[in-house]
Write an enzyme that holds these catalytic residues in place. Structure first.
Site, mmCIF file in Angstrom:
data_model
loop_
_atom_site.group_PDB
_atom_site.id
_atom_site.type_symbol
_atom_site.label_atom_id
_atom_site.label_comp_id
_atom_site.label_asym_id
_atom_site.label_seq_id
_atom_site.Cartn_x
_atom_site.Cartn_y
_atom_site.Cartn_z
ATOM 1 N N ILE A 1 -9.446 -0.555 3.509
ATOM 2 C CA ILE A 1 -9.975 -0.364 4.860
ATOM 3 C C ILE A 1 -8.834 -0.543 5.858
ATOM 4 O O ILE A 1 -8.221 -1.607 5.936
ATOM 5 C CB ILE A 1 -11.113 -1.364 5.159
ATOM 6 C CG1 ILE A 1 -12.278 -1.122 4.190
ATOM 7 C CG2 ILE A 1 -11.582 -1.235 6.606
ATOM 8 C CD1 ILE A 1 -13.328 -2.214 4.195
ATOM 9 N N ASP B 1 2.776 5.041 -5.587
ATOM 10 C CA ASP B 1 2.021 6.273 -5.363
ATOM 11 C C ASP B 1 2.833 7.466 -5.858
ATOM 12 O O ASP B 1 3.630 8.048 -5.122
ATOM 13 C CB ASP B 1 1.693 6.427 -3.884
ATOM 14 C CG ASP B 1 0.816 7.648 -3.613
ATOM 15 O OD1 ASP B 1 0.520 8.380 -4.578
ATOM 16 O OD2 ASP B 1 0.432 7.845 -2.446
ATOM 17 N N ASP C 1 0.841 -1.185 0.000
ATOM 18 C CA ASP C 1 0.000 0.000 0.000
ATOM 19 C C ASP C 1 0.884 1.246 0.000
ATOM 20 O O ASP C 1 1.776 1.390 0.834
ATOM 21 C CB ASP C 1 -0.889 -0.019 1.251
ATOM 22 C CG ASP C 1 -1.975 1.019 1.233
ATOM 23 O OD1 ASP C 1 -2.350 1.477 0.141
ATOM 24 O OD2 ASP C 1 -2.470 1.368 2.335
#
Length: 311
Positions: free
Chosen positions: A257, A104, A82
């Site tokens: 989440i 990212d 992530d």
């Protein structure tokens, strides 16, 4: 069964009008709570690891925990990085057994974002690993990712097709109004997601899997338990679950989440210590935290994501 990629998961999710939960993991109890819930309702899973989790628990421990979860449940589980900050972090995770990585580059210019994303895609695809990119910037805080309201921005639908074609990414995270952390919206405001942006992105990228970050709902039940047992979570407002259900029925195939998991575990542990102040065995209070995680994840899978029975 080995750890899998998200390719088949997303194909089925897009066609079926549901989403796969991408749950952040930091320790054994969180992994167990998530995977036990998924096993009960036969759901595929994405277990994802942030930079902060890698610093806290170490890469090797987390990969072995996910391998153990696959062996224990037999579920299709993907292991995802992530918010990979640069090529080197993504490469380390590809080399270290992850089946999916996110690069990212959302803080960079459009051209620089394309360049670094393409670099990661080329390396990852050569090693059988899939890649998630990001366009647009979500407000909020998640580990090392900090974006102010002034620096946040919605995804521009007119950019997505060029970005996907030039980078070769397998999925795309977009910004339509979600945000990282438990404090997503100002008190008294009604949270809104820009479904018009999502609809236009889906039209420009037919059949392509879209990702929502910052999608915890900050469930009042857990906030109330924390506050009733000495916590001070004031005005914590998350994304309404009906909005997430709508997104899952559209082009969104992956919903991230994290904050909800932290709140659920903290609620269980705080309540346990309030009821049993004499306890000092970690197995006692971590068991309760794990149970709260399992309860939360099962509810998310069945009532929000719609991925139950899809493993």
């Amino acid at each position: 069964m080995p750890i899998v990629t998200t390719t088949e998961m997303f194909e089925k999710a897009y066609k079926g009008g549901y989403a796969i939960g991408a749950f952040n993991v930091n320790n054994m109890e969180i992994v167990q709570g998530i995977t036990e819930a998924a096993a009960e309702v036969n759901s595929p899973l994405i277990l994802q690891v942030s930079a902060g989790a890698r610093k806290y628990a170490k890469h090797v421990y987390l990969t072995k925990l996910v391998e153990a979860a696959v062996a224990d449940t037999g579920l299709p589980i993907a292991l995802h990085l992530d918010h990979g900050a640069d090529f080197d972090i993504c490469k380390s995770c590809v080399d270290g057994g992850f089946t999916s990585v996110m690069i990212d580059g959302s803080s960079l210019s459009f051209e620089d974002n394309i360049a670094v994303t393409r670099q990661v895609v080329e390396y990852a695809h050569d090693h059988g690993v899939v890649v998630e990119g990001e366009l647009g910037r979500l407000e909020g805080v998640e580990d090392d990712v900090v974006v102010s309201a002034e620096d946040s921005s919605y995804t521009r639908p007119e950019d997505v097709q060029e970005f996907v074609e030039r980078t070769g990414v397998d999925s795309l995270a977009i910004a339509i109004g979600t945000s990282h952390g438990a404090y997503k919206f100002k008190p008294g405001t009604k949270p809104q997601l820009r479904f018009d942006i999502l609809e236009e992105v889906a039209q420009r990228l037919p059949g392509f899997p879209i990702v929502l970050h910052g999608a915890s709902s900050v469930i009042p039940k857990y906030v109330d338990i924390i506050n009733a047992n000495g916590g001070k979570l004031v005005d914590a407002i998350g994304v309404p679950e009906d909005m997430l259900r709508k997104a899952a029925s559209m082009a969104v195939c992956k919903i991230n989440i994290d904050s909800d998991l932290r709140l659920a575990m903290t609620a269980g542990i705080r309540q346990h210590f309030n009821e049993h102040p004499e306890h000092f065995d970690p197995r006692q209070y971590l068991t309760v935290g794990r149970d709260y995680i399992r309860e939360l994840v099962k509810d998310k899978i069945v009532n929000v994501l719609g991925s139950d029975g899809k493993a």
